[in-house]
Design a protein around this motif. Structure first.
Motif, PDB file in Angstrom:
ATOM      1  N   ILE A  98       0.855  -1.328  -0.028  1.00 25.98           N
ATOM      2  CA  ILE A  98       0.096  -0.047   0.078  1.00 25.98           C
ATOM      3  C   ILE A  98       0.854   1.206  -0.137  1.00 25.98           C
ATOM      4  O   ILE A  98       0.403   2.641  -0.115  1.00 25.98           O
ATOM      5  CB  ILE A  98      -1.004   0.010   1.171  1.00 25.98           C
ATOM      6  N   TYR A  99       2.118   1.167   0.077  1.00 27.20           N
ATOM      7  CA  TYR A  99       3.149   2.234   0.168  1.00 27.20           C
ATOM      8  C   TYR A  99       3.921   2.451  -1.047  1.00 27.20           C
ATOM      9  O   TYR A  99       4.100   1.640  -1.684  1.00 27.20           O
ATOM     10  CB  TYR A  99       3.979   2.224   1.453  1.00 27.20           C
ATOM     11  N   GLN A 143      -6.653   1.624  -1.689  1.00 23.32           N
ATOM     12  CA  GLN A 143      -8.051   1.742  -1.211  1.00 23.32           C
ATOM     13  C   GLN A 143      -8.140   0.906   0.054  1.00 23.32           C
ATOM     14  O   GLN A 143      -9.115   1.109   0.616  1.00 23.32           O
ATOM     15  CB  GLN A 143      -9.134   1.843  -2.166  1.00 23.32           C
ATOM     16  N   VAL A 144      -7.570  -0.095   0.222  1.00 22.56           N
ATOM     17  CA  VAL A 144      -7.780  -1.084   1.304  1.00 22.56           C
ATOM     18  C   VAL A 144      -6.459  -1.248   2.354  1.00 22.56           C
ATOM     19  O   VAL A 144      -5.517  -1.107   1.745  1.00 22.56           O
ATOM     20  CB  VAL A 144      -7.987  -2.614   0.637  1.00 22.56           C
ATOM     21  N   GLY A 145      -6.793  -1.041   3.561  1.00 23.99           N
ATOM     22  CA  GLY A 145      -5.650  -1.399   4.487  1.00 23.99           C
ATOM     23  C   GLY A 145      -5.190  -2.641   4.717  1.00 23.99           C
ATOM     24  O   GLY A 145      -5.421  -3.628   3.955  1.00 23.99           O
ATOM     25  N   LYS A 146      -4.232  -2.898   5.314  1.00 24.84           N
ATOM     26  CA  LYS A 146      -3.699  -4.257   5.481  1.00 24.84           C
ATOM     27  C   LYS A 146      -3.334  -4.563   7.131  1.00 24.84           C
ATOM     28  O   LYS A 146      -3.271  -3.641   7.874  1.00 24.84           O
ATOM     29  CB  LYS A 146      -2.183  -4.232   5.063  1.00 24.84           C
ATOM     30  N   THR A 147      -3.377  -5.998   7.402  1.00 21.59           N
ATOM     31  CA  THR A 147      -2.966  -6.338   8.762  1.00 21.59           C
ATOM     32  C   THR A 147      -1.812  -7.016   8.671  1.00 21.59           C
ATOM     33  O   THR A 147      -1.321  -7.548   7.637  1.00 21.59           O
ATOM     34  CB  THR A 147      -4.229  -7.300   9.143  1.00 21.59           C
ATOM     35  N   ALA A 160      10.121 -12.286  19.239  1.00 21.43           N
ATOM     36  CA  ALA A 160       9.008 -11.193  19.865  1.00 21.43           C
ATOM     37  C   ALA A 160       8.125 -10.902  18.469  1.00 21.43           C
ATOM     38  O   ALA A 160       8.962 -10.634  17.509  1.00 21.43           O
ATOM     39  CB  ALA A 160       9.655 -10.104  20.536  1.00 21.43           C
ATOM     40  N   THR A 161       7.041 -10.612  18.619  1.00 21.10           N
ATOM     41  CA  THR A 161       6.285 -10.525  17.540  1.00 21.10           C
ATOM     42  C   THR A 161       5.384  -9.276  17.850  1.00 21.10           C
ATOM     43  O   THR A 161       4.241  -9.399  18.727  1.00 21.10           O
ATOM     44  CB  THR A 161       5.613 -11.429  16.664  1.00 21.10           C
ATOM     45  N   VAL A 162       5.182  -8.073  16.850  1.00 20.69           N
ATOM     46  CA  VAL A 162       3.990  -7.306  17.245  1.00 20.69           C
ATOM     47  C   VAL A 162       2.918  -7.501  15.884  1.00 20.69           C
ATOM     48  O   VAL A 162       3.555  -7.528  14.833  1.00 20.69           O
ATOM     49  CB  VAL A 162       4.547  -5.676  16.986  1.00 20.69           C
ATOM     50  N   HIS A 163       1.844  -7.309  16.258  1.00 23.39           N
ATOM     51  CA  HIS A 163       0.743  -7.258  15.102  1.00 23.39           C
ATOM     52  C   HIS A 163       0.088  -6.061  14.993  1.00 23.39           C
ATOM     53  O   HIS A 163      -0.123  -5.275  16.294  1.00 23.39           O
ATOM     54  CB  HIS A 163      -0.373  -8.495  15.983  1.00 23.39           C
ATOM     55  N   TYR A 164      -0.225  -5.497  13.833  1.00 20.08           N
ATOM     56  CA  TYR A 164      -0.835  -4.175  13.683  1.00 20.08           C
ATOM     57  C   TYR A 164      -1.470  -4.306  12.467  1.00 20.08           C
ATOM     58  O   TYR A 164      -1.450  -5.011  11.716  1.00 20.08           O
ATOM     59  CB  TYR A 164       0.391  -3.268  13.689  1.00 20.08           C
ATOM     60  N   SER A 165      -2.590  -3.255  12.089  1.00 18.91           N
ATOM     61  CA  SER A 165      -3.265  -2.944  10.937  1.00 18.91           C
ATOM     62  C   SER A 165      -3.418  -1.533  10.951  1.00 18.91           C
ATOM     63  O   SER A 165      -3.457  -0.676  11.447  1.00 18.91           O
ATOM     64  CB  SER A 165      -4.581  -3.750  11.012  1.00 18.91           C
ATOM     65  N   THR A 166      -3.424  -1.207   9.588  1.00 17.55           N
ATOM     66  CA  THR A 166      -3.600  -0.084   8.998  1.00 17.55           C
ATOM     67  C   THR A 166      -4.835   0.241   8.260  1.00 17.55           C
ATOM     68  O   THR A 166      -5.073  -0.670   7.311  1.00 17.55           O
ATOM     69  CB  THR A 166      -2.374   0.380   7.907  1.00 17.55           C
ATOM     70  N   LEU A 167      -5.807   1.149   8.702  1.00 16.34           N
ATOM     71  CA  LEU A 167      -6.962   1.475   7.782  1.00 16.34           C
ATOM     72  C   LEU A 167      -6.927   2.355   6.853  1.00 16.34           C
ATOM     73  O   LEU A 167      -6.479   3.584   7.167  1.00 16.34           O
ATOM     74  CB  LEU A 167      -7.839   1.519   8.883  1.00 16.34           C
ATOM     75  N   LEU A 168      -7.392   2.396   5.483  1.00 11.82           N
ATOM     76  CA  LEU A 168      -7.269   3.557   4.767  1.00 11.82           C
ATOM     77  C   LEU A 168      -8.623   4.083   4.825  1.00 11.82           C
ATOM     78  O   LEU A 168      -9.467   3.451   4.283  1.00 11.82           O
ATOM     79  CB  LEU A 168      -6.524   3.152   3.415  1.00 11.82           C
ATOM     80  N   ALA A 169      -8.637   5.322   4.918  1.00 12.22           N
ATOM     81  CA  ALA A 169      -9.873   5.974   4.930  1.00 12.22           C
ATOM     82  C   ALA A 169     -10.097   6.798   3.487  1.00 12.22           C
ATOM     83  O   ALA A 169      -8.962   7.065   2.758  1.00 12.22           O
ATOM     84  CB  ALA A 169      -9.839   7.294   5.958  1.00 12.22           C
TER      85      ALA A 169
END
Length: 170
Positions: A98-99, A143-147, A160-169
């Motif tokens: 998305i970037y 147009q669509v975010g990602k996890t 160690a693991t971090v989980h995150y998600s980005t929402l695109l408005a």
């Protein structure tokens, strides 16, 4: 004797509907302007952390973004007593679709993609903290975010693991 020449005259039904419609439209416009003025429709950055096997990860990432905006993505890795010879990070590769990106800072000594994971290997920094920044903006066509996940690897396994998600408005 009447106090007004308009006494007893009611506005036609259509006039009342128009007034109510105008009021609803005006309130909707005010709501959008207030949301914009308070940054509810803009970029929102969040930080998440995880620990394991002596490592602590802290990721600052775009929780909500919009196409065309610059975003902040920064990972801090801490390991008491310093790092082994190499530091390897495993990142969800499709998160970066998305970037429009310029580069990782610092640049990895090596990088490879294994299926859905992007593996970045860095020469161990001096000290107990390593910081990785990602210079990017959201692609105009996204147009669509990602996890996604980011892991620090120890002996080839996630420590160690971090989980995150980005929402695109819109």
């Amino acid at each position: 004797m009447q106090d007004s020449t308009l006494a007893g005259l009611d506005a036609p039904r259509g006039e009342r509907v128009r007034r109510i419609g105008s009021l609803v439209g005006l309130l909707a416009l005010v709501a959008v302007v207030l949301a914009g003025a308070t940054s509810l429709l803009g970029l929102r950055t969040e930080t998440t952390t995880a620990s394991g096997s002596g490592y602590t990860l802290e990721l600052t990432y775009p929780r909500v973004a919009r196409a065309g905006l610059d975003v902040m993505w920064q990972l801090s890795v801490q390991h008491q007593g310093g790092f082994p010879k190499d530091l390897t990070l495993s990142l969800s590769a499709d998160q970066f679709d998305i970037y429009e990106h310029q580069a990782f800072y610092p640049s990895p000594a090596s990088e490879t993609r294994t299926g859905d994971q992007l593996l970045l290997t860095f020469t161990a920094p001096p000290g107990d903290t390593f910081v990785l920044s990602f210079d990017a903006y959201v692609q105009p066509s996204s147009q669509v975010g990602k996890t996604a996940t980011v892991s620090v690897l120890s002996n080839g396994q996630p420590a160690a693991t971090v989980h995150y998600s980005t929402l695109l408005a819109p």
